[in-house]
Design a protein around this motif. Structure first.
Motif, PDB file in Angstrom:
ATOM      1  N   MET A   1      20.529  -3.785  -6.995  1.00  6.73           N
ATOM      2  CA  MET A   1      19.082  -3.955  -6.859  1.00  6.73           C
ATOM      3  C   MET A   1      18.511  -4.691  -8.062  1.00  6.73           C
ATOM      4  SD  MET A   1      17.309  -0.464  -5.645  1.00  6.73           S
ATOM      5  CE  MET A   1      17.641   0.218  -4.073  1.00  6.73           C
ATOM      6  N   ALA A   2      17.652  -5.629  -7.825  1.00  3.69           N
ATOM      7  CA  ALA A   2      17.017  -6.357  -8.920  1.00  3.69           C
ATOM      8  C   ALA A   2      15.579  -5.893  -9.056  1.00  3.69           C
ATOM      9  CB  ALA A   2      17.075  -7.842  -8.629  1.00  3.69           C
ATOM     10  N   MET A   3      15.387  -4.593  -9.059  1.00  3.82           N
ATOM     11  CA  MET A   3      14.036  -4.083  -8.958  1.00  3.82           C
ATOM     12  C   MET A   3      13.376  -3.750 -10.287  1.00  3.82           C
ATOM     13  SD  MET A   3      12.816  -1.035  -6.578  1.00  3.82           S
ATOM     14  CE  MET A   3      11.106  -0.793  -6.276  1.00  3.82           C
ATOM     15  N   ALA A   4      14.120  -3.405 -11.312  1.00  2.00           N
ATOM     16  CA  ALA A   4      13.516  -2.949 -12.566  1.00  2.00           C
ATOM     17  C   ALA A   4      12.571  -4.007 -13.120  1.00  2.00           C
ATOM     18  CB  ALA A   4      14.591  -2.618 -13.583  1.00  2.00           C
ATOM     19  N   LEU A   5      11.376  -3.591 -13.460  1.00  6.91           N
ATOM     20  CA  LEU A   5      10.354  -4.484 -13.960  1.00  6.91           C
ATOM     21  C   LEU A   5      10.143  -4.258 -15.449  1.00  6.91           C
ATOM     22  CD1 LEU A   5       7.749  -3.853 -11.125  1.00  6.91           C
ATOM     23  CD2 LEU A   5       9.346  -5.730 -11.278  1.00  6.91           C
ATOM     24  N   GLU A   7       9.320  -3.225 -18.783  1.00 11.27           N
ATOM     25  CA  GLU A   7       9.687  -2.060 -19.592  1.00 11.27           C
ATOM     26  C   GLU A   7      10.042  -0.829 -18.753  1.00 11.27           C
ATOM     27  OE1 GLU A   7       5.432  -0.407 -20.929  1.00 11.27           O
ATOM     28  OE2 GLU A   7       5.510  -2.496 -20.291  1.00 11.27           O
ATOM     29  N   PHE A   8       9.975  -0.928 -17.454  1.00  6.27           N
ATOM     30  CA  PHE A   8      10.147   0.244 -16.604  1.00  6.27           C
ATOM     31  C   PHE A   8      11.536   0.286 -15.982  1.00  6.27           C
ATOM     32  CE2 PHE A   8       5.676  -0.957 -16.600  1.00  6.27           C
ATOM     33  CZ  PHE A   8       5.150   0.171 -17.190  1.00  6.27           C
ATOM     34  N   SER A   9      12.068   1.492 -15.860  1.00  3.29           N
ATOM     35  CA  SER A   9      13.375   1.640 -15.238  1.00  3.29           C
ATOM     36  C   SER A   9      13.251   1.477 -13.723  1.00  3.29           C
ATOM     37  CB  SER A   9      13.947   3.023 -15.559  1.00  3.29           C
ATOM     38  OG  SER A   9      13.239   4.021 -14.846  1.00  3.29           O
ATOM     39  N   GLU A  10      14.362   1.203 -13.104  1.00  7.37           N
ATOM     40  CA  GLU A  10      14.391   1.094 -11.648  1.00  7.37           C
ATOM     41  C   GLU A  10      13.908   2.399 -11.022  1.00  7.37           C
ATOM     42  OE1 GLU A  10      17.975   0.748  -8.526  1.00  7.37           O
ATOM     43  OE2 GLU A  10      17.910  -0.867 -10.005  1.00  7.37           O
ATOM     44  N   HIS A  11      14.314   3.509 -11.630  1.00  8.44           N
ATOM     45  CA  HIS A  11      13.914   4.818 -11.117  1.00  8.44           C
ATOM     46  C   HIS A  11      12.392   5.001 -11.188  1.00  8.44           C
ATOM     47  CE1 HIS A  11      14.491   8.942  -9.924  1.00  8.44           C
ATOM     48  NE2 HIS A  11      13.865   9.382 -11.004  1.00  8.44           N
ATOM     49  N   GLN A  12      11.788   4.635 -12.321  1.00  5.81           N
ATOM     50  CA  GLN A  12      10.329   4.758 -12.453  1.00  5.81           C
ATOM     51  C   GLN A  12       9.620   3.855 -11.449  1.00  5.81           C
ATOM     52  OE1 GLN A  12      10.269   3.721 -16.641  1.00  5.81           O
ATOM     53  NE2 GLN A  12       9.370   5.705 -17.150  1.00  5.81           N
ATOM     54  N   THR A  13      10.153   2.673 -11.253  1.00  5.17           N
ATOM     55  CA  THR A  13       9.557   1.728 -10.310  1.00  5.17           C
ATOM     56  C   THR A  13       9.580   2.304  -8.902  1.00  5.17           C
ATOM     57  OG1 THR A  13      10.264  -0.101 -11.719  1.00  5.17           O
ATOM     58  CG2 THR A  13       9.703  -0.640  -9.452  1.00  5.17           C
ATOM     59  N   GLN A  14      10.723   2.855  -8.504  1.00  2.00           N
ATOM     60  CA  GLN A  14      10.823   3.455  -7.176  1.00  2.00           C
ATOM     61  C   GLN A  14       9.905   4.668  -7.058  1.00  2.00           C
ATOM     62  OE1 GLN A  14      15.069   4.069  -6.563  1.00  2.00           O
ATOM     63  NE2 GLN A  14      15.175   2.165  -5.418  1.00  2.00           N
ATOM     64  N   GLN A  15       9.816   5.465  -8.121  1.00  2.00           N
ATOM     65  CA  GLN A  15       8.948   6.641  -8.066  1.00  2.00           C
ATOM     66  C   GLN A  15       7.490   6.233  -7.863  1.00  2.00           C
ATOM     67  OE1 GLN A  15      10.412   8.482 -11.799  1.00  2.00           O
ATOM     68  NE2 GLN A  15      10.660  10.329 -10.595  1.00  2.00           N
ATOM     69  N   MET A  16       7.050   5.180  -8.548  1.00  2.00           N
ATOM     70  CA  MET A  16       5.667   4.734  -8.387  1.00  2.00           C
ATOM     71  C   MET A  16       5.439   4.187  -6.987  1.00  2.00           C
ATOM     72  SD  MET A  16       2.610   4.602  -9.562  1.00  2.00           S
ATOM     73  CE  MET A  16       2.182   4.378 -11.286  1.00  2.00           C
ATOM     74  N   LEU A  17       6.398   3.425  -6.462  1.00  2.00           N
ATOM     75  CA  LEU A  17       6.253   2.930  -5.087  1.00  2.00           C
ATOM     76  C   LEU A  17       6.149   4.089  -4.105  1.00  2.00           C
ATOM     77  CD1 LEU A  17       8.712  -0.097  -4.900  1.00  2.00           C
ATOM     78  CD2 LEU A  17       6.235  -0.160  -4.597  1.00  2.00           C
ATOM     79  N   GLN A  18       6.996   5.099  -4.281  1.00  2.00           N
ATOM     80  CA  GLN A  18       6.957   6.257  -3.392  1.00  2.00           C
ATOM     81  C   GLN A  18       5.641   7.013  -3.539  1.00  2.00           C
ATOM     82  OE1 GLN A  18      10.618   8.109  -4.642  1.00  2.00           O
ATOM     83  NE2 GLN A  18      11.800   7.079  -3.063  1.00  2.00           N
ATOM     84  N   ALA A  19       5.149   7.130  -4.781  1.00  2.00           N
ATOM     85  CA  ALA A  19       3.883   7.829  -5.019  1.00  2.00           C
ATOM     86  C   ALA A  19       2.722   7.088  -4.361  1.00  2.00           C
ATOM     87  CB  ALA A  19       3.644   7.972  -6.522  1.00  2.00           C
ATOM     88  N   LYS A 100       9.263  -6.269   0.993  1.00  4.06           N
ATOM     89  CA  LYS A 100      10.149  -6.233  -0.176  1.00  4.06           C
ATOM     90  C   LYS A 100      10.274  -4.802  -0.685  1.00  4.06           C
ATOM     91  CE  LYS A 100      10.568  -8.468  -4.714  1.00  4.06           C
ATOM     92  NZ  LYS A 100       9.975  -9.457  -5.627  1.00  4.06           N
ATOM     93  N   ALA A 101       9.156  -4.087  -0.770  1.00  3.60           N
ATOM     94  CA  ALA A 101       9.175  -2.704  -1.236  1.00  3.60           C
ATOM     95  C   ALA A 101       9.883  -1.800  -0.239  1.00  3.60           C
ATOM     96  CB  ALA A 101       7.755  -2.194  -1.472  1.00  3.60           C
ATOM     97  N   ALA A 102       9.621  -2.005   1.037  1.00  4.34           N
ATOM     98  CA  ALA A 102      10.242  -1.182   2.076  1.00  4.34           C
ATOM     99  C   ALA A 102      11.767  -1.312   2.006  1.00  4.34           C
ATOM    100  CB  ALA A 102       9.731  -1.574   3.446  1.00  4.34           C
ATOM    101  N   GLY A 103      12.250  -2.512   1.729  1.00  3.80           N
ATOM    102  CA  GLY A 103      13.677  -2.730   1.601  1.00  3.80           C
ATOM    103  C   GLY A 103      14.277  -1.988   0.418  1.00  3.80           C
ATOM    104  N   GLU A 104      13.524  -1.896  -0.665  1.00  2.00           N
ATOM    105  CA  GLU A 104      13.995  -1.195  -1.860  1.00  2.00           C
ATOM    106  C   GLU A 104      14.024   0.308  -1.658  1.00  2.00           C
ATOM    107  OE1 GLU A 104      15.279  -2.510  -4.468  1.00  2.00           O
ATOM    108  OE2 GLU A 104      14.664  -4.589  -4.344  1.00  2.00           O
ATOM    109  N   LEU A 105      13.107   0.821  -0.847  1.00  2.00           N
ATOM    110  CA  LEU A 105      12.987   2.274  -0.674  1.00  2.00           C
ATOM    111  C   LEU A 105      13.842   2.808   0.471  1.00  2.00           C
ATOM    112  CD1 LEU A 105       9.165   2.706  -1.261  1.00  2.00           C
ATOM    113  CD2 LEU A 105      11.021   3.316  -2.811  1.00  2.00           C
ATOM    114  N   SER A 106      14.393   1.913   1.286  1.00  2.00           N
ATOM    115  CA  SER A 106      15.155   2.403   2.446  1.00  2.00           C
ATOM    116  C   SER A 106      16.531   2.906   2.055  1.00  2.00           C
ATOM    117  CB  SER A 106      15.270   1.308   3.498  1.00  2.00           C
ATOM    118  OG  SER A 106      15.967   0.201   2.968  1.00  2.00           O
TER     119      SER A 106
END
Length: 106
Positions: A1-5, A7-19, A100-106
């Protein structure tokens, strides 16, 4: 996954998207499935801070992460910024998560 933005970790990014996805679903449900103002739901700065604080982000980090998610194409939203370091976001008008986000969270 090329999701990390930045200063944020990939995990934090996914958590914010889910929130944001959960918050948006609750807002749309409360409005009877209808969103106002051309399909946007207003997400204020305090709510962004609250969403981020659920997984350990402070106010400025929560705001910057949300802005990053919009700029990187994960959220279909318009950010209204303040230019402040402490509270960079005034509010965001969120339409939803992108494919794009839906693909990352699936």
């Amino acid at each position: 996954m090329a999701m990390a933005l930045t200063e944020f970790s990939e995990h934090q990014t996914q958590q914010m998207l889910q929130a944001v996805r959960g918050w948006l679903g609750r807002q749309q449900e409360a409005q009877g499935g209808q969103s106002s103002g051309g399909g946007y739901v207003k997400l204020d700065a305090d709510t962004v801070e609250s969403l981020g604080s659920d997984f350990g982000l402070d106010k400025p980090s929560s705001h910057r992460l949300l802005i990053d998610l919009v700029e990187e194409g994960y959220l279909d939203a318009e950010c209204h910024t303040s230019g402040s370091e402490v509270t960079p976001l005034r509010h965001a008008e969120v339409r939803g998560l992108t494919d794009k986000a839906a693909g990352e969270l699936s």
